[in-house]
Design a protein around this motif. Structure first.
Motif, PDB file in Angstrom:
ATOM      1  N   ASP A  20      -3.749   6.837  12.066  1.00 58.33           N
ATOM      2  CA  ASP A  20      -2.769   7.814  12.525  1.00 58.33           C
ATOM      3  C   ASP A  20      -2.219   8.541  11.300  1.00 58.33           C
ATOM      4  N   THR A  21      -2.556   9.812  11.157  1.00 53.12           N
ATOM      5  CA  THR A  21      -2.101  10.569   9.992  1.00 53.12           C
ATOM      6  C   THR A  21      -0.969  11.531  10.347  1.00 53.12           C
ATOM      7  N   SER A  22      -0.230  11.199  11.393  1.00 51.46           N
ATOM      8  CA  SER A  22       0.959  11.988  11.722  1.00 51.46           C
ATOM      9  C   SER A  22       1.992  11.793  10.622  1.00 51.46           C
TER      10      SER A  22
ATOM     11  N   LYS B 201       7.384  -5.218  -5.829  1.00 52.19           N
ATOM     12  CA  LYS B 201       7.172  -6.620  -6.188  1.00 52.19           C
ATOM     13  C   LYS B 201       5.756  -6.868  -6.711  1.00 52.19           C
ATOM     14  N   ASN B 202       5.054  -5.772  -7.052  1.00 50.51           N
ATOM     15  CA  ASN B 202       3.698  -5.862  -7.608  1.00 50.51           C
ATOM     16  C   ASN B 202       2.733  -6.598  -6.683  1.00 50.51           C
ATOM     17  N   SER B 203       2.827  -6.292  -5.406  1.00 53.98           N
ATOM     18  CA  SER B 203       1.946  -6.914  -4.429  1.00 53.98           C
ATOM     19  C   SER B 203       0.520  -6.361  -4.528  1.00 53.98           C
ATOM     20  N   PRO B 204      -0.502  -7.221  -4.429  1.00 54.31           N
ATOM     21  CA  PRO B 204      -1.883  -6.724  -4.397  1.00 54.31           C
ATOM     22  C   PRO B 204      -2.134  -5.781  -3.212  1.00 54.31           C
ATOM     23  N   LEU B 205      -1.415  -5.996  -2.122  1.00 53.09           N
ATOM     24  CA  LEU B 205      -1.589  -5.122  -0.960  1.00 53.09           C
ATOM     25  C   LEU B 205      -1.117  -3.705  -1.265  1.00 53.09           C
ATOM     26  N   ALA B 206      -0.129  -3.574  -2.147  1.00 54.40           N
ATOM     27  CA  ALA B 206       0.345  -2.238  -2.537  1.00 54.40           C
ATOM     28  C   ALA B 206      -0.769  -1.452  -3.218  1.00 54.40           C
ATOM     29  N   VAL B 207      -1.599  -2.129  -3.999  1.00 58.52           N
ATOM     30  CA  VAL B 207      -2.725  -1.470  -4.668  1.00 58.52           C
ATOM     31  C   VAL B 207      -3.706  -0.933  -3.629  1.00 58.52           C
ATOM     32  N   GLU B 208      -3.957  -1.741  -2.620  1.00 58.61           N
ATOM     33  CA  GLU B 208      -4.865  -1.330  -1.533  1.00 58.61           C
ATOM     34  C   GLU B 208      -4.296  -0.144  -0.766  1.00 58.61           C
ATOM     35  N   PHE B 209      -3.020  -0.226  -0.438  1.00 60.88           N
ATOM     36  CA  PHE B 209      -2.364   0.868   0.275  1.00 60.88           C
ATOM     37  C   PHE B 209      -2.383   2.153  -0.556  1.00 60.88           C
ATOM     38  N   HIS B 210      -2.114   1.996  -1.850  1.00 65.28           N
ATOM     39  CA  HIS B 210      -1.994   3.195  -2.676  1.00 65.28           C
ATOM     40  C   HIS B 210      -3.330   3.897  -2.855  1.00 65.28           C
ATOM     41  N   ALA B 211      -4.393   3.145  -2.915  1.00 62.26           N
ATOM     42  CA  ALA B 211      -5.718   3.763  -3.001  1.00 62.26           C
ATOM     43  C   ALA B 211      -5.970   4.643  -1.771  1.00 62.26           C
TER      44      ALA B 211
ATOM     45  N   LEU C 294      -6.039  10.153   0.754  1.00 66.95           N
ATOM     46  CA  LEU C 294      -5.508  11.095   1.737  1.00 66.95           C
ATOM     47  C   LEU C 294      -5.105  12.427   1.118  1.00 66.95           C
ATOM     48  N   LEU C 295      -4.940  12.465  -0.199  1.00 63.57           N
ATOM     49  CA  LEU C 295      -4.616  13.732  -0.856  1.00 63.57           C
ATOM     50  C   LEU C 295      -5.732  14.757  -0.701  1.00 63.57           C
ATOM     51  N   SER C 296      -6.935  14.292  -0.427  1.00 58.40           N
ATOM     52  CA  SER C 296      -8.065  15.204  -0.239  1.00 58.40           C
ATOM     53  C   SER C 296      -8.249  15.619   1.214  1.00 58.40           C
ATOM     54  N   ASP C 297      -7.377  15.133   2.080  1.00 61.36           N
ATOM     55  CA  ASP C 297      -7.437  15.487   3.504  1.00 61.36           C
ATOM     56  C   ASP C 297      -6.824  16.873   3.691  1.00 61.36           C
ATOM     57  N   LYS C 298      -7.588  17.803   4.226  1.00 61.13           N
ATOM     58  CA  LYS C 298      -7.106  19.177   4.359  1.00 61.13           C
ATOM     59  C   LYS C 298      -5.945  19.290   5.340  1.00 61.13           C
ATOM     60  N   ALA C 299      -5.885  18.379   6.304  1.00 56.44           N
ATOM     61  CA  ALA C 299      -4.843  18.454   7.325  1.00 56.44           C
ATOM     62  C   ALA C 299      -3.506  17.897   6.849  1.00 56.44           C
ATOM     63  N   CYS C 300      -3.531  16.770   6.135  1.00 59.80           N
ATOM     64  CA  CYS C 300      -2.268  16.114   5.762  1.00 59.80           C
ATOM     65  C   CYS C 300      -2.084  15.944   4.262  1.00 59.80           C
ATOM     66  N   GLY C 301      -3.035  16.395   3.442  1.00 52.18           N
ATOM     67  CA  GLY C 301      -2.976  16.156   2.010  1.00 52.18           C
ATOM     68  C   GLY C 301      -1.729  16.694   1.335  1.00 52.18           C
ATOM     69  N   SER C 302      -1.303  17.900   1.712  1.00 55.84           N
ATOM     70  CA  SER C 302      -0.122  18.486   1.066  1.00 55.84           C
ATOM     71  C   SER C 302       1.136  17.712   1.429  1.00 55.84           C
ATOM     72  N   PHE C 303       1.209  17.202   2.655  1.00 54.48           N
ATOM     73  CA  PHE C 303       2.364  16.389   3.059  1.00 54.48           C
ATOM     74  C   PHE C 303       2.362  15.054   2.315  1.00 54.48           C
ATOM     75  N   VAL C 304       1.211  14.442   2.200  1.00 53.30           N
ATOM     76  CA  VAL C 304       1.087  13.173   1.483  1.00 53.30           C
ATOM     77  C   VAL C 304       1.511  13.344   0.023  1.00 53.30           C
TER      78      VAL C 304
END
Length: 291
Positions: free
Chosen positions: A158-160, A177-187, A192-202
């Motif tokens: 969901d990219t709303s 808290k330097n969670s490994p899951l944060a690294v996964e989320f951030h990738a 998503l920055l390359s997504d033409k629909a939502c990249g500018s919002f992201v």
């Protein structure tokens, strides 16, 4: 009162906090709930919420479990802040920020999922209310929610704009808290920055990762209030800078290049200059190209 507490937090003793709680906390709750001039005013309600935060931050840790139980019952059962959007969600979030991460919050998963649902599904939610629920999501992911639960509850198909805001605030709690899951989320956010629909919002959301929030900061001699690591910004910047620069250079469309540059510039606003200095030689050509 806010200025006094915020500027002198290290000087306030447990006995000072206890005296404040005894003499004014109940009055603050009464004003918060019963005064339209406070409840309807964003600035005043935010200040009152921060006052409650500082008082409880400096209170003796042995009372925190009892206080947590009391506040949870009051805001959830009596004020029903999880039943429909409420401006009173902000003081609740601030109080949770102040109390020890070692306390048991049995309803944490239920609170987390309901907060997400209110942000995503309520058509009538105000911006102030939304920020309160997002801060609640952040503190829960930082202090009480198991990372597997965060991963299970958070959806990436969901990219709303509302769902993306939920994801960025959930990641902020993990990131601090330097969670490994944060690294996964951030990738995934960088992708998503390359997504033409939502990249500018992201791109505009990247500032949230590093903006300072009083109630989740690290405070001297109070290691138990959250899981915020002292050097999390430095770690985040070092990892993010390289990804954004590489993505910027490989992008062929100007709109996508703009997304990467916007994300980077918003992060830079909140990074100390000493951290940025080693990257200046690489950064200046990018800035010149953007002119």
């Amino acid at each position: 009162l806010y200025t006094l507490l915020a500027h002198n937090v290290e000087l306030i003793r447990e006995e000072d906090a206890a005296l404040l709680k005894e003499n004014i906390e109940q009055q603050l709750f009464s004003v918060m709930k019963g005064s339209p001039d406070i409840l309807a005013d964003d600035h005043n309600l935010a200040l009152l919420s921060d006052v409650l935060f500082f008082i409880n931050l400096k209170s003796t840790k042995v009372t925190h479990q009892e206080e947590l139980n009391k506040y949870t019952e009051y805001f959830i059962d009596e004020l029903k802040v999880l039943e429909e959007p409420s401006r009173l969600i902000l003081p609740f979030a601030k109080l949770l920020c102040a109390l020890s991460k070692d306390c048991q919050l049995e309803a944490s998963q239920n609170i987390f999922t309901k907060a997400i649902s209110l942000v995503k599904s309520s058509s009538s939610i105000e911006e102030f209310e939304k920020l309160g629920y997002l801060e609640l999501i952040m503190v829960l992911s930082n202090k009480w929610i198991n990372e597997e639960i965060v991963k299970e509850v958070c959806t990436w198909n969901d990219t709303s704009s509302l769902n993306l805001e939920v994801l960025v605030w959930a990641e902020k709690g993990l990131l601090m808290k330097n969670s490994p899951l944060a690294v996964e989320f951030h990738a995934k956010f960088v992708n998503l920055l390359s997504d033409k629909a939502c990249g500018s919002f992201v791109a505009r959301l990247f500032e949230i990762f590093v903006v300072d929030i009083v109630s989740i900061n690290k405070y001297k001699s109070i290691p138990w209030c959250n899981n915020t690591k002292a050097l999390y910004k430095q770690k985040f910047f070092c990892e993010t800078f390289r990804r954004l620069v590489e993505s910027y250079r490989s992008a062929t469309q100007l709109s996508l290049k703009s997304n990467y540059l916007t994300a980077l510039s918003l992060v830079l606003k909140h990074i100390p200059s000493k951290i940025i200095e080693p990257y200046m030689d690489e950064m200046l050509p990018l800035l010149l190209q953007a002119l």
